[in-house]
Design a protein around this motif. Sequence first.
Motif, PDB file in Angstrom:
ATOM      1  N   LYS A 134      27.505  -0.593  -8.872  1.00 49.64           N
ATOM      2  CA  LYS A 134      26.997  -0.055  -7.742  1.00 49.64           C
ATOM      3  C   LYS A 134      26.237  -0.971  -6.990  1.00 49.64           C
ATOM      4  O   LYS A 134      25.465  -2.206  -7.387  1.00 49.64           O
ATOM      5  N   VAL A 135      26.883  -1.412  -5.833  1.00 48.33           N
ATOM      6  CA  VAL A 135      26.744  -2.615  -4.917  1.00 48.33           C
ATOM      7  C   VAL A 135      25.952  -2.163  -3.602  1.00 48.33           C
ATOM      8  O   VAL A 135      25.922  -1.213  -2.879  1.00 48.33           O
ATOM      9  N   THR A 136      24.739  -3.267  -3.379  1.00 50.24           N
ATOM     10  CA  THR A 136      24.217  -2.957  -2.114  1.00 50.24           C
ATOM     11  C   THR A 136      24.284  -4.380  -1.429  1.00 50.24           C
ATOM     12  O   THR A 136      24.155  -5.526  -1.980  1.00 50.24           O
ATOM     13  N   LEU A 137      24.330  -4.008  -0.240  1.00 46.21           N
ATOM     14  CA  LEU A 137      24.746  -5.575   0.646  1.00 46.21           C
ATOM     15  C   LEU A 137      23.547  -5.655   1.743  1.00 46.21           C
ATOM     16  O   LEU A 137      23.465  -4.637   2.420  1.00 46.21           O
ATOM     17  N   LEU A 138      22.934  -6.843   1.816  1.00 50.59           N
ATOM     18  CA  LEU A 138      21.947  -6.889   2.681  1.00 50.59           C
ATOM     19  C   LEU A 138      22.536  -7.982   3.796  1.00 50.59           C
ATOM     20  O   LEU A 138      23.066  -8.909   3.520  1.00 50.59           O
ATOM     21  N   SER A 139      22.462  -7.434   5.131  1.00 47.08           N
ATOM     22  CA  SER A 139      22.926  -8.202   6.152  1.00 47.08           C
ATOM     23  C   SER A 139      22.201  -8.644   7.136  1.00 47.08           C
ATOM     24  O   SER A 139      20.995  -8.038   7.463  1.00 47.08           O
ATOM     25  N   GLU A 157      21.362  -3.255   7.179  1.00 47.16           N
ATOM     26  CA  GLU A 157      21.333  -4.112   8.218  1.00 47.16           C
ATOM     27  C   GLU A 157      19.819  -4.747   8.578  1.00 47.16           C
ATOM     28  O   GLU A 157      19.038  -4.105   8.231  1.00 47.16           O
ATOM     29  N   ASN A 158      20.023  -6.125   9.304  1.00 46.53           N
ATOM     30  CA  ASN A 158      19.112  -6.543   9.931  1.00 46.53           C
ATOM     31  C   ASN A 158      17.852  -6.793   8.996  1.00 46.53           C
ATOM     32  O   ASN A 158      16.739  -6.919   9.198  1.00 46.53           O
ATOM     33  N   ALA A 159      18.219  -6.911   7.635  1.00 48.28           N
ATOM     34  CA  ALA A 159      17.491  -6.991   6.657  1.00 48.28           C
ATOM     35  C   ALA A 159      17.424  -8.572   6.090  1.00 48.28           C
ATOM     36  O   ALA A 159      18.122  -9.002   5.187  1.00 48.28           O
ATOM     37  N   LYS A 160      16.207  -9.165   6.626  1.00 48.16           N
ATOM     38  CA  LYS A 160      16.301 -10.584   6.207  1.00 48.16           C
ATOM     39  C   LYS A 160      15.552 -10.861   4.837  1.00 48.16           C
ATOM     40  O   LYS A 160      14.596 -10.343   4.681  1.00 48.16           O
ATOM     41  N   GLU A 220      10.757  -7.144  10.551  1.00 48.74           N
ATOM     42  CA  GLU A 220       9.641  -7.943  10.887  1.00 48.74           C
ATOM     43  C   GLU A 220       8.274  -7.360  10.048  1.00 48.74           C
ATOM     44  O   GLU A 220       7.358  -8.188   9.744  1.00 48.74           O
ATOM     45  N   THR A 221       8.282  -6.235  10.024  1.00 50.14           N
ATOM     46  CA  THR A 221       6.825  -5.369   9.868  1.00 50.14           C
ATOM     47  C   THR A 221       6.529  -5.484   8.180  1.00 50.14           C
ATOM     48  O   THR A 221       5.491  -5.839   7.802  1.00 50.14           O
ATOM     49  N   ARG A 222       7.710  -5.006   7.603  1.00 50.91           N
ATOM     50  CA  ARG A 222       7.475  -5.126   5.937  1.00 50.91           C
ATOM     51  C   ARG A 222       8.833  -5.214   5.197  1.00 50.91           C
ATOM     52  O   ARG A 222       9.715  -4.847   6.020  1.00 50.91           O
ATOM     53  N   CYS A 232      20.411   3.147  16.699  1.00 52.82           N
ATOM     54  CA  CYS A 232      20.157   1.686  16.702  1.00 52.82           C
ATOM     55  C   CYS A 232      18.914   1.542  16.421  1.00 52.82           C
ATOM     56  O   CYS A 232      18.734   0.260  15.834  1.00 52.82           O
ATOM     57  N   HIS A 233      17.879   1.904  17.063  1.00 50.96           N
ATOM     58  CA  HIS A 233      16.288   1.497  16.843  1.00 50.96           C
ATOM     59  C   HIS A 233      16.093   1.701  15.407  1.00 50.96           C
ATOM     60  O   HIS A 233      15.181   1.091  15.195  1.00 50.96           O
ATOM     61  N   LEU A 234      16.921   2.475  14.720  1.00 47.32           N
ATOM     62  CA  LEU A 234      16.442   2.559  13.225  1.00 47.32           C
ATOM     63  C   LEU A 234      16.999   1.380  12.396  1.00 47.32           C
ATOM     64  O   LEU A 234      16.407   0.659  11.779  1.00 47.32           O
ATOM     65  N   ARG A 235      18.346   1.198  12.798  1.00 46.20           N
ATOM     66  CA  ARG A 235      19.010   0.050  11.993  1.00 46.20           C
ATOM     67  C   ARG A 235      18.277  -1.407  12.386  1.00 46.20           C
ATOM     68  O   ARG A 235      18.420  -2.023  11.518  1.00 46.20           O
ATOM     69  N   ALA A 236      17.819  -1.415  13.696  1.00 40.20           N
ATOM     70  CA  ALA A 236      16.995  -2.754  13.969  1.00 40.20           C
ATOM     71  C   ALA A 236      15.801  -2.927  13.210  1.00 40.20           C
ATOM     72  O   ALA A 236      15.477  -3.933  13.255  1.00 40.20           O
ATOM     73  N   GLN A 237      15.543  -1.602  12.617  1.00 45.89           N
ATOM     74  CA  GLN A 237      14.193  -2.041  11.506  1.00 45.89           C
ATOM     75  C   GLN A 237      14.402  -2.593  10.264  1.00 45.89           C
ATOM     76  O   GLN A 237      13.525  -2.790   9.643  1.00 45.89           O
ATOM     77  N   GLY A 238      15.826  -2.662  10.069  1.00 43.31           N
ATOM     78  CA  GLY A 238      16.035  -3.431   8.567  1.00 43.31           C
ATOM     79  C   GLY A 238      15.643  -2.701   7.449  1.00 43.31           C
ATOM     80  O   GLY A 238      15.458  -3.505   6.511  1.00 43.31           O
ATOM     81  N   LEU A 239      15.738  -1.447   7.364  1.00 37.67           N
ATOM     82  CA  LEU A 239      15.164  -0.687   6.229  1.00 37.67           C
ATOM     83  C   LEU A 239      16.358   0.253   5.826  1.00 37.67           C
ATOM     84  O   LEU A 239      16.073   1.101   4.826  1.00 37.67           O
ATOM     85  N   GLY A 240      17.575   0.082   6.179  1.00 33.28           N
ATOM     86  CA  GLY A 240      18.726   0.626   5.585  1.00 33.28           C
ATOM     87  C   GLY A 240      18.777   2.049   6.300  1.00 33.28           C
ATOM     88  O   GLY A 240      18.250   2.397   7.404  1.00 33.28           O
TER      89      GLY A 240
END
Lengths: 541, 411, 405
Positions: free
Chosen positions: B28-33, B272-275, B294-296, C308-316
């Motif tokens: 079971k894989v999760t990919l962070l991009s 996505e967008n998860a640093k 950015e926030t959490r 898109c504005h959800l995707r931009a939040q980086g929380l899946g």
Amino acid sequence: MVKDKATVVIVGGGATGVGILRDLSMRGIDALLIEKLDMVNGASSRYHGLLHSGARYAVRDQEAAKECIEENTILRRIGKSCVEATMGMFVQVEGDDPDFVQPWLDGCAASGIKTRELSKEEAWATVPNLSRKLVCAYEVPDGAIDGFRMSWQNLQSAARYGGRYKTYTEIIGINIESGAVKSISVRDNVTHEEYEIECQILVNAAGPWAGKVAQLAGLDCNVSPSKGTLIAFNQRITSHVVNRLRKPSNGDIFVPHGSITILGTSSITIPDPEDTSTSWDEVEELMKTGEGVFEHLRDYRILRVFAGSRPLYVPKGAEGGRNASRGFVTIDHEVEDGLKGMMTICGGKFTTYRLMAEKFCDVLAPKLNNTAKCRTAEEDLVPEVTEADKKKARQYFPSYGVSLAATRLGVEKFADVVKTLESDPESREVICECENVTLAEIKAIANESTSHSVADVRRRTRLGMGTCQGNYCALRAAAVANKFFKNKLDDCSNSLSDMKNFLQARWKGITPVMAGKTLREAEMTRGMYEVLFNVNGGRPE
Amino acid sequence: MSKSDVVVIGNGLAGLVSALVSADQGKKVTLLSYGAGTFPLNSGLIDVLGYDDAGKTVKNPIEAIASVADGHPYKKIGVDTVKEALDYFKDIVKSEGMPYVGSADQQQWVVTGVGTMKPTCLVPESMQGNKCFNAGEVVLVGIKYLKDYYVEMVKENLAEILGKDKKYSVVEVDTKLQGGRDLTTRDVAVWMDTEAGYNDFVAQLKAQAGSGKVFVVPQVLGTKTNVVYSKIVKDLGCDVVETTCMPPSINGLRLRDVLLSALKKRGIRVIENAKAEDAEFSANRAVSIKAGGETRLQTYEADKFILATGGFYSGGITMRDFGEGKEGVFGCDVVTDCEEATWANKQLFSDKKQGFALAGVKTYDDLRAIRAGGIIENLYVVGRNLTGYDFCFEHSGNGVALASAFKAAKA
Amino acid sequence: MELEERARDTGDNCIACTSCVAVCPITKANRNYIGPKLVGPAHNRMHFSDEADYEESLKLCSNCKNCDITCPNGVSVATLNMLERAKYYKQHPEAHTQVDQMLSHGFDMADMLNKLPLGKTLANLGMGIGKAFGVLDMMGLAGKRDMPAYADTYFRDLFPTIKQPKSDKKVLFFPGCYIDTNDPEVGVAFVEVMNANGYEVIMDSRFVCCGSPLVVGGYLDEARSHADINVAVINEYAGKGIPVVACCTSCSLMLKAEYTELFAQSEMQQAGKNVYDSFEFLAILAEKGQLKQAKSSDKTKMIYHAPCHLRAQGLGLPALDILTAAGIDIVNADAGCCGMSGSYGFRKENYETSMKVGENLFNTIKESGASKVVCDCGTCREQIKHGATKNVCHPMQILAQAYKG
């Protein structure tokens, strides 16, 4: 073989040389300037581009300070499109010597330089990222000046009065007959042809190379090249010139230029004026000092590092380096060495280049029985492009491109470029997307007889000098410009080699700062040109 | 969120392949991009080893791999794994409708966007530069107003390499896409996706087509897989070869789409967008990482982690000040041999590897990461994160990415 | 206090790698747009330039944020674009059209209608007639669309009538304009779901529009005043330990992150930490094992579109995860931007671009065989209704239904 002649031949295409060419031409004297590489490749472009108010010299050298403020006023008038009237700020931060302030204020007052004290809040409002350790700030009429543009506009102005210039023409000999200069031998560094130019007076305005030129006549001229290293940042991190209010030293001036900021300067005496290499230590020293004024300096992206060598004239027995005089000297070799028809001008600073030329020509002209007065302060360098013309042209340019192009090109060339843009939609292609240079402008400059490589075009257009440092425009410019060059430099014989050379020149400025954000870009450059384009080329067997 | 078997950090080629192979192992894989994972700059070709340490072209990459220097990722990965990884890759892209040709034991030659040629091992069908070798005539296709592709330059350089015994001709296609921004390769590729655009393109080339000829075209044969290519070779009745191109690299993006589609089929969760910013450890094991906007940050737990955050370009490795290389998620040990004389060569296009290019995360031979001198038992490092190779000099980037990902995912 | 790092400074990170251009849906759909990297990030370096300089095609940017999602260097590309747009309108207030005014200030119209007897009914009727007679078109609106109809009763008026069990665990609901005035059922569903999880939902009438439409319309100063009002409220509740939750992903993005990017104030950053997207909040509960498990008996085949504005939040995609866990037969459309982007697609001049962007999503929905589309964003739902199917709802409505069994 004698191939050319002029009453006066000037050696050196820096600010001093072009200033003299313009001055002589306006006095009606037939003059020819020769430069061994492209115009303005020495200290006149490799410096921080500060249009001094004189405040920097207010304590140590009030004569220089007075000259600066006078010339500052003149250049703002005659060279509007070369000067950004940014104003400047002298600041002290915690730890700076408070006792330096009063003498400096007195010096400024005595030299005629207006200063205005700013409250800390005012200073921060003007330049928001100034250090929170700010102690005091004063506003002075410093500005920024574009060395390339100013010099080229001098050439254009001179040309209108019959002045001529040749680039990539290097002096290799001075031919003397009966104690007087009769001609010089030169080499065309593009075609490698060698020939002679006859002249009555030879002007050695070779800056840090002046000693080498003098040697061709068997003379001594004690020039001590002093290397100044500078850092260019990707952004305009300050709206004002910012000086450190203290005894002038390394790394204490920030000058905003167009889209970027330049931090300078170090001062290292070097044996060879060609040496414009820079080291990590030099960069680190500048950064460390710079951080005093802008605390977050290291978070800003550095575009590149570059260095130039100043021509400091050292009278015998005096010391060189930062403490050498920034003043200039005129040497009449007839008086000094008994050689007729040769004069050397050495030292000085960019801000006072016009005045230097005036004083120098006041000595030279009478030798030719010319009594005309200097008029270089009276007439604008080039006519300005009118707002109406800019407005009309706007539709063909990329946004943010019109004013830049208008100031770069000057009125005639701008009109040509607009005409091309109008008639040929393809020429509207934006070749340099960071500095907004269109194909039409590239073509116009590439077609000039002084263009032999993309690098020559770059110096005229700011191509490749922005954010991407040539990553995108190197290919474009080489592909479209190289075919226009009538003669090409050896290592730029086709578009591929020209492109590689162009990128290599950019690389030189990048390697000394190969850390932080620069690494990102370096890896991208290589990924593009080595992996995607394999520019070294592979040969399948 | 529920714990994963494997968390892959990074969505470049190495990251996506790590996720795919892991999923194929039943995990079971999760990919962070974060960002586009270099695909817009990626040729989408699988370079295995183009040049040896002396800068000489490698004839047989798989053979040469066997004798790379110690410390080189290939040494750790091993010849057999490289072969398996290439086969795996070929299967995946084939099943997604974008078959690649080539093998690990010889070079394929690709025509570049400036007309030079580059050695690589696996190429999509549309980029088989080898087809130029036997052609009697190379027809170079330029596109009116197209930026970043200069057909005369391509012709000059390609003719220099392929020799004078061939005929070279140029034909210019007019897309009639006037107005608006400068015309980019991608604009033309999008145009080629449309039926009208495709028909127009073919009609303008038809007269030049003929046996013994090969068309060299910029990377404009559609934005997806090889559908346009398959059609056009039939319709023209002769070979067509795409060059590489200035970013955005169309073929890189095609490959990305294909791999993401494969990911989706395997139900791999992509955030996505998860640093990724931080990790938690228990003894010698990574327990979880924190990633988010950015926030959490959110916590992602897993039994195994694969680090594929890339090199300097991607920000997987950073060095704010000289000598202080950092890997930002786990704080792994980073090799940065930061000597002024060797860190960056005087020449950009140098005859030796660039010091900074060799920087990367230290690992054991099984690609497990080293942190504070010790092992992290469940953290594997892949792709440009690895130390010891200069992907630009060697032309080995995607090969190392692919093979290291394969090895790490199988481990 | 000003923050050290502003969106503007992130422009310094741009190395022109072109990733944003490669994924920008508008760039792909419309050749007149020069592309994200060449506007905000590039022009951000040109502060010195003269006032007349402005990139005309910037009006085509929809602020969808796919550029931000793609940027490997953390550049706030879209926000830089919005700042540049704002700078232009500040210098050229006369350039604002009636449509700009209307679309950016929908909340004013909605408030006014709410005060008039039959205001909303007549307005809905009027919009229908307006569409039929081409009036919307003449006004500069996309005449081919239905304008979102006003609800008979706004959520603000509906909320006090909802009976909730009292609880110590409270959340403050930020309804946002669309849910408040057009789609109050989502709000009702939210209250039901929160109640089912032991939370009491509260409202605060001081909240104003998050400002997202103001930002894209170039009314930055007004947006700032909205931000200041909302931020003060959010921080007040933060002091009481009450989190703020929004069901609209554009609102939540604005409150969480965009205020700080645009205005760089530390109190905004602080407020952002107290704001949650609704499913983000539920996912956090789930992670702690505190989410009431739903067991759906609904056998409808559904497809999920991630805004898109959800995707931009980086929380899946927390809504998709939670609905899947509830046993819903739902797949991820994964088909890119819908093309609507708030008020963007309602403009006549953007209509074609908007529909072209959404084409892939519409086709994916149609080909999926799903009979219901689920999406967290109100204007995305409008676009999907227009381009693919009428059967669209917020995931909160599905979850509320699932709780009911």
